[in-house]
Design a protein around this motif. Structure first.
Motif, PDB file in Angstrom:
ATOM      1  N   PHE A 194       0.832  -1.195   0.000  1.00 24.60           N
ATOM      2  CA  PHE A 194       0.000   0.000   0.000  1.00 24.60           C
ATOM      3  C   PHE A 194       0.872   1.251   0.000  1.00 24.60           C
ATOM      4  O   PHE A 194       0.648   2.197  -0.780  1.00 24.60           O
ATOM      5  N   LYS A 195       1.882   1.284   0.848  1.00 24.80           N
ATOM      6  CA  LYS A 195       2.756   2.457   0.945  1.00 24.80           C
ATOM      7  C   LYS A 195       3.499   2.706  -0.362  1.00 24.80           C
ATOM      8  O   LYS A 195       3.615   3.844  -0.815  1.00 24.80           O
ATOM      9  N   PHE A 196       3.988   1.630  -0.992  1.00 30.61           N
ATOM     10  CA  PHE A 196       4.734   1.792  -2.242  1.00 30.61           C
ATOM     11  C   PHE A 196       3.832   2.307  -3.359  1.00 30.61           C
ATOM     12  O   PHE A 196       4.174   3.250  -4.073  1.00 30.61           O
ATOM     13  N   VAL A 197       2.672   1.675  -3.522  1.00 31.37           N
ATOM     14  CA  VAL A 197       1.752   2.087  -4.590  1.00 31.37           C
ATOM     15  C   VAL A 197       1.307   3.530  -4.373  1.00 31.37           C
ATOM     16  O   VAL A 197       1.311   4.352  -5.299  1.00 31.37           O
ATOM     17  N   ASP A 198       0.939   3.861  -3.160  1.00 31.78           N
ATOM     18  CA  ASP A 198       0.465   5.205  -2.855  1.00 31.78           C
ATOM     19  C   ASP A 198       1.540   6.249  -3.149  1.00 31.78           C
ATOM     20  O   ASP A 198       1.264   7.285  -3.768  1.00 31.78           O
ATOM     21  N   ALA A 199       2.779   5.972  -2.731  1.00 34.28           N
ATOM     22  CA  ALA A 199       3.865   6.932  -2.949  1.00 34.28           C
ATOM     23  C   ALA A 199       4.208   7.073  -4.425  1.00 34.28           C
ATOM     24  O   ALA A 199       4.398   8.181  -4.935  1.00 34.28           O
ATOM     25  N   ILE A 200       4.272   5.964  -5.139  1.00 35.21           N
ATOM     26  CA  ILE A 200       4.633   6.014  -6.560  1.00 35.21           C
ATOM     27  C   ILE A 200       3.574   6.780  -7.350  1.00 35.21           C
ATOM     28  O   ILE A 200       3.898   7.597  -8.229  1.00 35.21           O
ATOM     29  N   MET A 201       2.302   6.554  -7.040  1.00 33.59           N
ATOM     30  CA  MET A 201       1.233   7.267  -7.732  1.00 33.59           C
ATOM     31  C   MET A 201       1.277   8.767  -7.461  1.00 33.59           C
ATOM     32  O   MET A 201       0.834   9.573  -8.282  1.00 33.59           O
ATOM     33  N   LYS A 202       1.827   9.162  -6.312  1.00 32.61           N
ATOM     34  CA  LYS A 202       1.928  10.576  -5.959  1.00 32.61           C
ATOM     35  C   LYS A 202       3.310  11.142  -6.279  1.00 32.61           C
ATOM     36  O   LYS A 202       3.624  12.269  -5.883  1.00 32.61           O
ATOM     37  N   ASP A 203       4.136  10.341  -6.962  1.00 36.10           N
ATOM     38  CA  ASP A 203       5.497  10.732  -7.330  1.00 36.10           C
ATOM     39  C   ASP A 203       6.324  11.118  -6.101  1.00 36.10           C
ATOM     40  O   ASP A 203       7.102  12.069  -6.121  1.00 36.10           O
ATOM     41  N   LEU A 204       6.153  10.342  -5.044  1.00 31.73           N
ATOM     42  CA  LEU A 204       6.937  10.516  -3.827  1.00 31.73           C
ATOM     43  C   LEU A 204       7.949   9.373  -3.728  1.00 31.73           C
ATOM     44  O   LEU A 204       7.709   8.282  -4.246  1.00 31.73           O
ATOM     45  N   PRO A 205       9.073   9.584  -3.066  1.00 34.40           N
ATOM     46  CA  PRO A 205      10.060   8.506  -2.942  1.00 34.40           C
ATOM     47  C   PRO A 205       9.567   7.395  -2.024  1.00 34.40           C
ATOM     48  O   PRO A 205       8.739   7.633  -1.130  1.00 34.40           O
ATOM     49  N   GLU A 275       9.856  -3.901  -8.451  1.00 35.33           N
ATOM     50  CA  GLU A 275       9.815  -3.869  -9.916  1.00 35.33           C
ATOM     51  C   GLU A 275       8.469  -4.366 -10.439  1.00 35.33           C
ATOM     52  O   GLU A 275       7.961  -3.862 -11.456  1.00 35.33           O
ATOM     53  N   THR A 276       7.876  -5.319  -9.761  1.00 36.58           N
ATOM     54  CA  THR A 276       6.540  -5.793 -10.148  1.00 36.58           C
ATOM     55  C   THR A 276       5.516  -4.674  -9.985  1.00 36.58           C
ATOM     56  O   THR A 276       4.650  -4.468 -10.854  1.00 36.58           O
ATOM     57  N   CYS A 280       3.172  -2.884 -12.951  1.00 34.89           N
ATOM     58  CA  CYS A 280       1.713  -2.812 -12.855  1.00 34.89           C
ATOM     59  C   CYS A 280       1.210  -1.373 -12.922  1.00 34.89           C
ATOM     60  O   CYS A 280       0.133  -1.108 -13.467  1.00 34.89           O
ATOM     61  N   LEU A 281       1.969  -0.447 -12.376  1.00 40.18           N
ATOM     62  CA  LEU A 281       1.572   0.962 -12.384  1.00 40.18           C
ATOM     63  C   LEU A 281       1.980   1.680 -13.662  1.00 40.18           C
ATOM     64  O   LEU A 281       1.440   2.738 -13.987  1.00 40.18           O
ATOM     65  N   GLY A 282       2.960   1.121 -14.381  1.00 39.30           N
ATOM     66  CA  GLY A 282       3.497   1.819 -15.541  1.00 39.30           C
ATOM     67  C   GLY A 282       4.293   3.045 -15.143  1.00 39.30           C
ATOM     68  O   GLY A 282       4.392   4.019 -15.905  1.00 39.30           O
ATOM     69  N   VAL A 319       3.046 -13.460  -7.261  1.00 38.01           N
ATOM     70  CA  VAL A 319       3.117 -12.077  -6.798  1.00 38.01           C
ATOM     71  C   VAL A 319       2.662 -11.112  -7.888  1.00 38.01           C
ATOM     72  O   VAL A 319       1.986 -10.115  -7.604  1.00 38.01           O
ATOM     73  N   THR A 320       3.003 -11.400  -9.134  1.00 33.21           N
ATOM     74  CA  THR A 320       2.584 -10.514 -10.230  1.00 33.21           C
ATOM     75  C   THR A 320       1.062 -10.389 -10.286  1.00 33.21           C
ATOM     76  O   THR A 320       0.521  -9.288 -10.445  1.00 33.21           O
ATOM     77  N   GLU A 321       0.371 -11.515 -10.150  1.00 33.15           N
ATOM     78  CA  GLU A 321      -1.095 -11.505 -10.200  1.00 33.15           C
ATOM     79  C   GLU A 321      -1.685 -10.799  -8.987  1.00 33.15           C
ATOM     80  O   GLU A 321      -2.620 -10.003  -9.099  1.00 33.15           O
ATOM     81  N   GLY A 322      -1.132 -11.065  -7.818  1.00 37.49           N
ATOM     82  CA  GLY A 322      -1.644 -10.438  -6.606  1.00 37.49           C
ATOM     83  C   GLY A 322      -1.453  -8.937  -6.596  1.00 37.49           C
ATOM     84  O   GLY A 322      -2.349  -8.186  -6.192  1.00 37.49           O
ATOM     85  N   VAL A 323      -0.283  -8.477  -7.063  1.00 37.01           N
ATOM     86  CA  VAL A 323      -0.030  -7.041  -7.109  1.00 37.01           C
ATOM     87  C   VAL A 323      -0.961  -6.366  -8.108  1.00 37.01           C
ATOM     88  O   VAL A 323      -1.488  -5.276  -7.858  1.00 37.01           O
TER      89      VAL A 323
END
Length: 345
Positions: A194-205, A275-276, A280-282, A319-323
């Protein structure tokens, strides 16, 4: 069947209760709605469960024995599943008392309720963190777990030991299961995915601990729920261990008590996990490489053979499918999805 489940507003409890309700069972859920993370997410989970006539929610703290007992007695449960706990390895460094209150006193209260009501089967959630400083892998249920390295792990280990004494003293059929890095839709905001997806979508490290070299035995939440549902029927019988090729039963020699890992027995490196998520987020993450944090272990790796022998099932969602499923939920279904233009594609 009639179930009494603690922690139904939580990540795993929500998924388990929804599965049981879909199968036509009756579920009374008990949850404290604590503010460890955004309570609105917990309320949204309970709102979904409340769409079923078979669900009743009771709000209260595990430490409140009177409230817990009232809810459990009203449920008239055939099965009790204790999932509620103060979660999080790192938060135990900041607020250790919350772990003593919930995981020790609260779990003791659940054991007392089970003693009073004598369900067919009591099931309790523990953690792979209980293996602590053990370096022998894959982790087997029969391995010694005498060296927990966080208070969270220590409280969960204590719960296991307390439940064994109750199983022995009151002939209470009990299964403790250890979870391994569970992830999926409706997950907690403090969890890595959750933390990784949320940060990446907001362009945060994103902070990547252990220089990205840690490995985890990830378990997709639907696989976890499938395993729990199957274990409900695997009631431990004192003096009747199971046997099979390579299987060593954790059944107690003194009680109808068993410990079971729930995991697929496959490890994924943290950088591969990141990396997965990026695929998924592109999007590419801004990576902040960090040293290992206090309380973290380099790797978790479960021996799955006892679970598979008991249930005929082994978690296997890639993991790819779950993510991918988590990302779809984050974008389209999570509370507040689409309300902030910063997180839109």
């Amino acid at each position: 069947m009639r179930f009494f489940i603690t922690g139904t507003a939580g990540f795993i409890g929500f998924h388990l209760a929804r599965r049981l309700l879909d199968e036509g069972h009756f579920v009374v859920g008990f949850d404290g709605m604590t503010p460890y993370y955004d309570v609105r997410l917990k309320e949204a989970r309970h709102a979904i469960l409340a769409r079923s006539n078979g669900f009743q929610a009771r709000i209260g703290m595990l430490e409140d024995m009177a409230a817990l007992e009232r809810a459990a007695r009203d449920a008239e449960p055939e099965i009790i599943i204790h999932l509620a706990a103060q979660a999080g390895v790192r938060y135990s460094l900041e607020n250790p008392r919350a772990y003593a209150d919930s995981n020790l006193i609260g779990s003791f209260n659940v054991l007392e309720v089970a003693r009073m009501l004598s369900p067919r089967h009591l099931l309790l959630a523990s953690t792979s963190s209980a293996y602590g400083a053990n370096e022998e892998m894959p982790f087997m249920e029969i391995h010694r777990t005498d060296h927990p390295i966080t208070l969270y792990a220590a409280t969960k280990k204590a719960m296991e030991v307390m439940s064994h004494s109750y199983a022995h003293l009151w002939t209470l059929p009990t299964t403790c299961f250890r979870f391994f890095t569970v992830y999926g839709p409706w997950g907690r905001p403090d969890m890595a995915l959750f933390k990784f997806v949320d940060a990446i979508m907001k362009d945060l490290p994103i902070d990547i601990y252990g220089q990205g070299e840690m490995r985890r035995d990830f378990t997709y939440v639907d696989d976890l729920v499938e395993a729990i549902v199957r274990l409900v029927a695997c009631i431990p019988v004192a003096g009747a261990p199971v046997s099979g090729e390579g299987v060593e039963d954790s059944l107690s020699p003194a009680a109808p008590w068993r410990l079971v890992n729930i995991a697929g027995g496959h490890t994924t490196e943290l950088m591969e996990f990141v990396e997965t998520i990026e695929r998924c987020l592109g999007r590419t993450a801004r990576r902040n490489m960090m040293p290992m944090q206090k309380g973290d272990v380099p790797a978790t790796y479960a021996d799955h053979r006892l679970l598979e022998h008991l249930t005929g099932f082994r978690p296997s969602t890639p993991v790819t499918e779950g993510v991918e499923k988590f990302v779809a939920w984050y974008r389209n279904e999570r509370p507040g999805a689409g309300s902030n233009p910063e997180v839109e594609n």
